[in-house]
Design a protein around this motif. Structure first.
Motif, PDB file in Angstrom:
ATOM      1  N   LYS A  70       0.735  -1.321   0.025  1.00 40.83           N
ATOM      2  CA  LYS A  70      -0.192  -0.298   0.088  1.00 40.83           C
ATOM      3  C   LYS A  70       0.863   1.299   0.097  1.00 40.83           C
ATOM      4  CE  LYS A  70      -4.204   2.383   2.754  1.00 40.83           C
ATOM      5  NZ  LYS A  70      -4.634   2.121   3.973  1.00 40.83           N
ATOM      6  N   GLU A  71       2.043   1.336   0.823  1.00 38.27           N
ATOM      7  CA  GLU A  71       2.619   2.724   1.037  1.00 38.27           C
ATOM      8  C   GLU A  71       3.538   2.647  -0.564  1.00 38.27           C
ATOM      9  OE1 GLU A  71       5.120   5.658   2.360  1.00 38.27           O
ATOM     10  OE2 GLU A  71       3.474   4.540   3.348  1.00 38.27           O
TER      11      GLU A  71
ATOM     12  N   ARG B 141       2.585   1.624  -3.243  1.00 32.19           N
ATOM     13  CA  ARG B 141       1.403   2.415  -4.588  1.00 32.19           C
ATOM     14  C   ARG B 141       1.171   3.573  -4.426  1.00 32.19           C
ATOM     15  NH1 ARG B 141      -0.168  -2.552  -7.543  1.00 32.19           N
ATOM     16  NH2 ARG B 141       0.082  -4.682  -6.177  1.00 32.19           N
ATOM     17  N   SER B 142       1.067   3.967  -2.445  1.00 29.50           N
ATOM     18  CA  SER B 142       0.702   5.884  -2.776  1.00 29.50           C
ATOM     19  C   SER B 142       1.656   6.405  -3.534  1.00 29.50           C
ATOM     20  CB  SER B 142       0.408   5.773  -1.532  1.00 29.50           C
ATOM     21  OG  SER B 142       1.535   5.622  -0.740  1.00 29.50           O
ATOM     22  N   TRP B 143       2.646   6.210  -3.681  1.00 31.55           N
ATOM     23  CA  TRP B 143       3.870   7.224  -4.094  1.00 31.55           C
ATOM     24  C   TRP B 143       3.339   7.348  -6.102  1.00 31.55           C
ATOM     25  CZ3 TRP B 143       8.286   9.284  -2.909  1.00 31.55           C
ATOM     26  CH2 TRP B 143       8.664   9.225  -1.263  1.00 31.55           C
TER      27      TRP B 143
ATOM     28  N   ALA C 274       8.245   5.534  -7.285  1.00 37.43           N
ATOM     29  CA  ALA C 274       7.673   3.989  -6.508  1.00 37.43           C
ATOM     30  C   ALA C 274       8.334   3.063  -7.194  1.00 37.43           C
ATOM     31  CB  ALA C 274       5.617   3.947  -6.932  1.00 37.43           C
TER      32      ALA C 274
ATOM     33  N   GLN D  28       2.663   6.819 -14.600  1.00 30.01           N
ATOM     34  CA  GLN D  28       1.977   5.900 -14.295  1.00 30.01           C
ATOM     35  C   GLN D  28       1.793   4.542 -14.999  1.00 30.01           C
ATOM     36  OE1 GLN D  28      -1.164   7.114 -11.831  1.00 30.01           O
ATOM     37  NE2 GLN D  28      -0.685   9.391 -11.610  1.00 30.01           N
TER      38      GLN D  28
END
Length: 134
Positions: free
Chosen positions: A13-14, A16-18, A26, A112
């Motif tokens: 989760k951390e 992917r948050s980037w 990321a 992305q």
């Protein structure tokens, strides 16, 4: 980077948050996380003293060298797999690490849509390593 007490889900989760704001960062963080997990697994699976294995890992650079040390440190296991057997999409990992190398050497940056599948592959590879260790 992460604490051992953090769950796989929390780490993912951390990372992917980037992706939305800093997709290139990321990808680099995901690659570092893969290497961190791989090194911890090698230390944990080896029958040699941790200090010796950690010293050997200090000299390791690149996926080919990780494959070699994985093989040498896990060969004693009855169901030993090579690293490309343990990590189902090893080819995808190599592609993701090629992109990581482009980033860390300052040759490009990624969007992305470019990094998301590479990060997915890396995070799945981390889960493969963890599953192999169990």
């Amino acid at each position: 980077m992460f604490l051992v007490s953090h769950s796989l889900d929390a780490r993912e989760k951390e990372i992917r948050s980037w992706i939305p704001k800093h997709p290139s960062v990321a990808l680099v963080v995901a690659a570092v996380y893969f290497e961190w997990t791989l090194c911890r697994a090698i230390v944990g699976l080896s029958k040699r003293p941790n200090k010796e294995v950690r010293q050997a890992l200090e000299k390791i650079h690149g996926l080919a060298a990780y494959k070699d040390i994985w093989r040498s440190e896990t060969a004693h296991l009855p169901d030993a797999k090579t690293l490309p057997q343990a990590v189902v999409d090893w080819h995808g990992i190599t592609v993701a690490f090629e992109a990581r190398n482009v980033l860390v050497h300052g040759r490009d940056r990624f969007t992305q849509s470019i990094v998301r599948p590479k990060i997915d592959t890396i995070l799945t590879g981390v889960r493969d390593i963890c599953a192999n260790c169990l």
